[in-house]
Write a protein that holds these residues in place. Structure first.
Motif, PDB file in Angstrom:
ATOM      1  N   THR A  49       2.038   1.985  -3.638  1.00 39.77           N
ATOM      2  CA  THR A  49       1.038   2.334  -4.647  1.00 39.77           C
ATOM      3  C   THR A  49       0.504   3.737  -4.406  1.00 39.77           C
ATOM      4  O   THR A  49       0.652   4.304  -3.324  1.00 39.77           O
ATOM      5  CB  THR A  49      -0.129   1.330  -4.626  1.00 39.77           C
ATOM      6  OG1 THR A  49      -0.742   1.349  -3.320  1.00 39.77           O
ATOM      7  CG2 THR A  49       0.376  -0.079  -4.913  1.00 39.77           C
ATOM      8  N   LYS A  50      -0.129   4.310  -5.427  1.00 36.68           N
ATOM      9  CA  LYS A  50      -0.683   5.653  -5.328  1.00 36.68           C
ATOM     10  C   LYS A  50      -2.143   5.659  -4.896  1.00 36.68           C
ATOM     11  O   LYS A  50      -2.745   6.722  -4.796  1.00 36.68           O
ATOM     12  CB  LYS A  50      -0.543   6.361  -6.680  1.00 36.68           C
ATOM     13  CG  LYS A  50       0.912   6.557  -7.113  1.00 36.68           C
ATOM     14  CD  LYS A  50       0.989   7.299  -8.436  1.00 36.68           C
ATOM     15  CE  LYS A  50       2.436   7.513  -8.862  1.00 36.68           C
ATOM     16  NZ  LYS A  50       2.540   8.231 -10.151  1.00 36.68           N
ATOM     17  N   VAL A  51      -2.710   4.485  -4.653  1.00 38.43           N
ATOM     18  CA  VAL A  51      -4.108   4.411  -4.232  1.00 38.43           C
ATOM     19  C   VAL A  51      -4.195   4.767  -2.756  1.00 38.43           C
ATOM     20  O   VAL A  51      -3.563   4.133  -1.914  1.00 38.43           O
ATOM     21  CB  VAL A  51      -4.673   2.993  -4.478  1.00 38.43           C
ATOM     22  CG1 VAL A  51      -6.133   2.924  -4.024  1.00 38.43           C
ATOM     23  CG2 VAL A  51      -4.555   2.637  -5.958  1.00 38.43           C
ATOM     24  N   GLN A  52      -4.939   5.806  -2.439  1.00 35.95           N
ATOM     25  CA  GLN A  52      -5.023   6.293  -1.070  1.00 35.95           C
ATOM     26  C   GLN A  52      -6.096   5.570  -0.258  1.00 35.95           C
ATOM     27  O   GLN A  52      -5.897   5.245   0.906  1.00 35.95           O
ATOM     28  CB  GLN A  52      -5.314   7.804  -1.069  1.00 35.95           C
ATOM     29  CG  GLN A  52      -4.238   8.631  -1.762  1.00 35.95           C
ATOM     30  CD  GLN A  52      -2.917   8.576  -1.031  1.00 35.95           C
ATOM     31  OE1 GLN A  52      -2.870   8.441   0.181  1.00 35.95           O
ATOM     32  NE2 GLN A  52      -1.826   8.665  -1.785  1.00 35.95           N
ATOM     33  N   ARG A  72       0.830  -1.209   0.000  1.00 42.74           N
ATOM     34  CA  ARG A  72       0.000   0.000   0.000  1.00 42.74           C
ATOM     35  C   ARG A  72       0.862   1.255   0.000  1.00 42.74           C
ATOM     36  O   ARG A  72       0.514   2.270  -0.603  1.00 42.74           O
ATOM     37  CB  ARG A  72      -0.918   0.017   1.221  1.00 42.74           C
ATOM     38  CG  ARG A  72      -2.112  -0.917   1.135  1.00 42.74           C
ATOM     39  CD  ARG A  72      -3.134  -0.532   2.185  1.00 42.74           C
ATOM     40  NE  ARG A  72      -3.638   0.811   1.951  1.00 42.74           N
ATOM     41  CZ  ARG A  72      -4.200   1.579   2.909  1.00 42.74           C
ATOM     42  NH1 ARG A  72      -4.285   1.129   4.145  1.00 42.74           N
ATOM     43  NH2 ARG A  72      -4.648   2.773   2.607  1.00 42.74           N
ATOM     44  N   ASN A 127      -4.779  -3.395  -6.567  1.00 43.77           N
ATOM     45  CA  ASN A 127      -3.541  -4.101  -6.895  1.00 43.77           C
ATOM     46  C   ASN A 127      -3.825  -5.598  -6.934  1.00 43.77           C
ATOM     47  O   ASN A 127      -4.294  -6.158  -5.939  1.00 43.77           O
ATOM     48  CB  ASN A 127      -2.468  -3.784  -5.842  1.00 43.77           C
ATOM     49  CG  ASN A 127      -1.099  -4.310  -6.226  1.00 43.77           C
ATOM     50  OD1 ASN A 127      -0.957  -5.428  -6.713  1.00 43.77           O
ATOM     51  ND2 ASN A 127      -0.087  -3.505  -5.979  1.00 43.77           N
ATOM     52  N   CYS A 144      -8.021  -0.301  -2.787  1.00 44.03           N
ATOM     53  CA  CYS A 144      -6.936  -1.283  -2.960  1.00 44.03           C
ATOM     54  C   CYS A 144      -7.477  -2.647  -3.398  1.00 44.03           C
ATOM     55  O   CYS A 144      -6.743  -3.450  -3.984  1.00 44.03           O
ATOM     56  CB  CYS A 144      -6.154  -1.430  -1.655  1.00 44.03           C
ATOM     57  SG  CYS A 144      -5.146   0.004  -1.237  1.00 44.03           S
TER      58      CYS A 144
END
Length: 343
Positions: A154-157, A151, A169, A162
């Motif tokens: 990755t750029k997913v907040q 986490r 991902n 997620c």
């Protein structure tokens, strides 16, 4: 018209006509002519007429600053007594133990003993608060930590995204269901909650100090930093209610827990880290906080010829002297923002 001779001219004529053998040993005294030229003045008068030179300030001139530092003036061009420090020659590199497989490298930082402690206290909290049959195996805990690391990469907040079919991902989705991840996160504990209140009387970081201390030691022993180490602060975003929560208006995340961090310049590896928990009773009386922090962070890496880089909060002459006594130099930022080398 007869020309008047100057004292110097008369003396030369007189000496040329006198036979040294006829001298009776008496000194010849000549009185200066009042009408003689200014060049015929006595040496005393010439000295008095010349402007006085300003006396050069000596090395005994000292001035004491507000913090007690005594400054003295040194003559320009003279070499001060200084023994050169042999600089640390090797580059930063992991230890031989940390160069194995990815799993073995991971276990260098978070050991099996640390994982078992986290597993024990997490299961204990879940069984006391949810149901008695709740359990988490050791591989499942390692998978949970792997997702936390992914986490961060990755750029997913959003946590929900997620596991999204479009934004998620695939590795995270295939490792653990989202509900199970949230369940473990809700019960995750790093100490025995029943004894925390007693330990918190002497240790403000009691909720995590045991695991945290082991992690920091592993960071120190798993990597050999290079010549240059930087020291600065890092605010970890958090709004947890605790007595050492910091508010720094200049940071992007204004609330958080502040850490003092020493990093290797080239690899950005965290060599040592300390949490800021407020006033430290173990700090020697009269010692500045900034000096104490730098010396504690650099303690494992002193006496090797390394250099530490700091900003103006940490930089001081007394710190440079302490580091120099341990064969370490400092590159610090002054109050004007310009770098200052103190050796």
């Amino acid at each position: 018209m007869q020309r008047r001779l100057t004292t110097q001219q008369a003396l030369e004529i007189l000496l040329s006509e006198v036979n040294p053998c006829d001298s009776d040993g008496e000194d010849i005294e000549l009185q200066p002519d009042s009408d003689s030229e200014p060049s015929d003045q006595s040496s005393d008068e010439e000295t008095a007429s010349q402007p006085k030179k300003r006396a050069r300030l000596g090395t005994d001139l000292t001035e004491t600053a507000k913090d007690g530092t005594v400054w003295r003036e040194e003559q320009v061009g003279t070499r001060l007594p200084f023994t050169p420090i042999e600089a640390y020659a090797a580059d930063g590199e992991p230890t031989a133990k940390a160069r194995r497989s990815r799993l073995q490298t991971f276990l260098c930082f978070i050991t099996l003993d640390m994982l078992r402690s986290i597993q024990e206290w997490t299961v204990q909290h879940a069984q006391q608060t949810e149901h008695a049959h709740w359990f988490m195996a050791l591989p499942e805990l390692m998978a949970f930590i792997a997702i936390v690391i992914l986490r961060g990469l990755t750029k997913v907040q959003s946590l929900r995204d997620c596991w999204s079919a479009t934004l998620g991902n695939p590795q995270i989705i295939g490792t653990m269901p989202r509900n199970r991840f949230q369940d473990i996160m809700r019960h995750l504990r790093f100490d025995d909650r029943s004894t925390r209140s007693d330990r918190a009387k002497t240790d403000k970081f009691a909720a995590i100090s045991s695991v945290w201390g082991s992690f920091v030691i592993n960071c120190i022993t798993s990597y050999h930093p290079g010549l240059h180490i930087t020291v600065d602060e890092q605010l970890f975003p958090s709004k947890t209610r605790c007595c050492f929560l910091q508010y720094i208006a200049t940071k992007p995340d204004k609330f958080g827990i502040k850490f003092w961090v020493a990093c290797d310049l080239k690899s950005k590896y965290i060599c040592n880290v300390l949490p800021y928990l407020g006033k430290d009773p173990s700090c020697p009386s009269g010692e500045r906080l900034s000096e104490n922090v730098v010396m504690r962070l650099m303690e494992p890496f002193l006496d090797k010829g390394r250099n530490v880089t700091t900003d103006n909060f940490f930089t001081s002459l007394s710190l440079a002297q302490k580091l120099l006594s341990r064969k370490t130099t400092i590159l610090g930022m002054g109050d004007t923002g310009a770098p200052t080398v103190l050796e």
